[in-house]
Design a protein around this motif. Structure first.
Motif, PDB file in Angstrom:
ATOM      1  N   GLY A  77       1.092  -1.622  -0.088  1.00 44.74           N
ATOM      2  CA  GLY A  77       0.219  -0.436  -0.162  1.00 44.74           C
ATOM      3  C   GLY A  77       0.761   0.868   0.258  1.00 44.74           C
ATOM      4  O   GLY A  77       0.524   2.193  -0.640  1.00 44.74           O
ATOM      5  N   ARG A  78       2.037   1.221   0.742  1.00 43.09           N
ATOM      6  CA  ARG A  78       2.789   2.146   1.014  1.00 43.09           C
ATOM      7  C   ARG A  78       3.571   2.351  -0.751  1.00 43.09           C
ATOM      8  O   ARG A  78       4.061   4.037  -1.005  1.00 43.09           O
ATOM      9  N   LYS A  79       4.139   1.618  -1.055  1.00 43.45           N
ATOM     10  CA  LYS A  79       4.720   1.550  -2.293  1.00 43.45           C
ATOM     11  C   LYS A  79       3.543   2.701  -3.531  1.00 43.45           C
ATOM     12  O   LYS A  79       4.526   3.038  -3.846  1.00 43.45           O
ATOM     13  N   ALA A  80       2.308   1.659  -3.397  1.00 43.80           N
ATOM     14  CA  ALA A  80       1.156   2.188  -4.053  1.00 43.80           C
ATOM     15  C   ALA A  80       1.740   4.169  -4.133  1.00 43.80           C
ATOM     16  O   ALA A  80       0.932   4.041  -5.369  1.00 43.80           O
ATOM     17  N   ILE A  81       1.195   3.988  -2.594  1.00 41.01           N
ATOM     18  CA  ILE A  81       1.100   5.571  -2.467  1.00 41.01           C
ATOM     19  C   ILE A  81       1.755   6.416  -3.013  1.00 41.01           C
ATOM     20  O   ILE A  81       2.546   7.622  -3.707  1.00 41.01           O
ATOM     21  N   GLY A  82       3.184   6.504  -2.291  1.00 42.73           N
ATOM     22  CA  GLY A  82       4.506   6.489  -3.406  1.00 42.73           C
ATOM     23  C   GLY A  82       5.089   6.593  -4.868  1.00 42.73           C
ATOM     24  O   GLY A  82       5.378   7.770  -5.644  1.00 42.73           O
ATOM     25  N   VAL A  83       4.314   5.370  -6.002  1.00 45.25           N
ATOM     26  CA  VAL A  83       4.628   6.016  -7.055  1.00 45.25           C
ATOM     27  C   VAL A  83       3.809   6.602  -7.497  1.00 45.25           C
ATOM     28  O   VAL A  83       3.677   7.784  -8.287  1.00 45.25           O
ATOM     29  N   ALA A  84       2.421   6.577  -7.221  1.00 45.65           N
ATOM     30  CA  ALA A  84       0.892   7.345  -8.052  1.00 45.65           C
ATOM     31  C   ALA A  84       2.106   9.179  -7.027  1.00 45.65           C
ATOM     32  O   ALA A  84       2.194  10.144  -8.345  1.00 45.65           O
ATOM     33  N   ALA A  85       2.489   9.084  -6.171  1.00 39.49           N
ATOM     34  CA  ALA A  85       2.875  10.442  -5.606  1.00 39.49           C
ATOM     35  C   ALA A  85       4.204  10.930  -6.511  1.00 39.49           C
ATOM     36  O   ALA A  85       4.416  11.961  -6.937  1.00 39.49           O
ATOM     37  N   GLN A  86       4.882  10.536  -6.687  1.00 42.75           N
ATOM     38  CA  GLN A  86       5.668  10.092  -7.675  1.00 42.75           C
ATOM     39  C   GLN A  86       5.961  10.513  -8.434  1.00 42.75           C
ATOM     40  O   GLN A  86       6.949  11.236  -9.815  1.00 42.75           O
ATOM     41  N   ASN A  87       4.482   9.518  -9.686  1.00 42.63           N
ATOM     42  CA  ASN A  87       4.518  10.133 -10.777  1.00 42.63           C
ATOM     43  C   ASN A  87       3.220  11.260 -11.126  1.00 42.63           C
ATOM     44  O   ASN A  87       2.746  11.579 -12.198  1.00 42.63           O
ATOM     45  N   ARG A  88       3.602  12.036 -10.369  1.00 44.34           N
ATOM     46  CA  ARG A  88       2.835  13.379  -9.986  1.00 44.34           C
ATOM     47  C   ARG A  88       0.828  12.998 -10.649  1.00 44.34           C
ATOM     48  O   ARG A  88       0.209  13.749 -11.183  1.00 44.34           O
TER      49      ARG A  88
END
Length: 186
Positions: free
Chosen positions: A81-92
């Motif tokens: 879940g943390r990775k999914a949130i982080g990737v979404a944020a990283q990709n704007r």
């Protein structure tokens, strides 16, 4: 309603949700990630600061990803879940986290053979009321129904049900709006 975890799913949000769904299914963590998104949804609704940070174009994507991942960790969200949130944020795509979560919940419900619906009522629904609505929807849709509820006092009374892009409006506000329109055209 822009601050709630709902709304039309953008194409990108749908792709992110599908990717998270595929990873979660492979890892046998569908329910865990569903709970992760529920925890994050609650924090999103509660915190204007979280919403503003996620939507801010002034915060660099890497900083935004780090901040949102830290919030997710504090909420007890799983590694996936943390990775999914982080990737979404990283990709704007941090501002689209509500849509990603909604699309994910729809995929999980479909995987269980049920339909995800949203019930928005003028006041909190009691368990009996919610059960009656869910049962009626289940018969109408011919499937098991999983409902998420929220309150919108501007409806005055009644409720609105959303199933995908379809909406059934049994609110007093809608009836008053229709009456107003009929009076204007008379």
């Amino acid at each position: 309603m822009a601050d709630t975890f709902d709304g039309e799913t953008s194409e990108a949000a749908g792709r992110y949700a599908q990717a998270v769904f595929d990873l979660a299914k492979e890892a046998k963590q569908l329910e865990a990630v569903e709970q992760d998104f529920s925890k994050f949804a609650a924090a999103w609704k509660e915190s204007a600061d979280l919403r503003e940070a996620a939507r801010s174009p002034l915060i660099e994507p890497s900083e935004k990803a780090a901040a949102l991942t830290a919030v997710a960790a504090k909420l007890g969200i799983s590694d996936l879940g943390r990775k999914a949130i982080g990737v979404a944020a990283q990709n704007r795509r941090a501002a689209e986290l509500p849509a990603i979560a909604a699309a994910y919940r729809t995929l999980v419900a479909r995987d269980r053979g049920s339909r995800q619906v949203e019930i928005v009522s003028a006041r909190p629904l009691g368990e009996a009321e919610k059960s009656q609505i869910v049962e009626a929807l289940g018969k109408q849709l011919g499937a098991k129904v999983e409902a998420e509820t929220s309150v919108d006092e501007s409806l005055i009374g009644g409720f609105v049900v959303r199933v995908g892009s379809r909406q059934f409006d049994a609110s007093v506000k809608a009836k008053l709006d229709a009456l107003r329109l009929a009076l204007k055209s008379a």
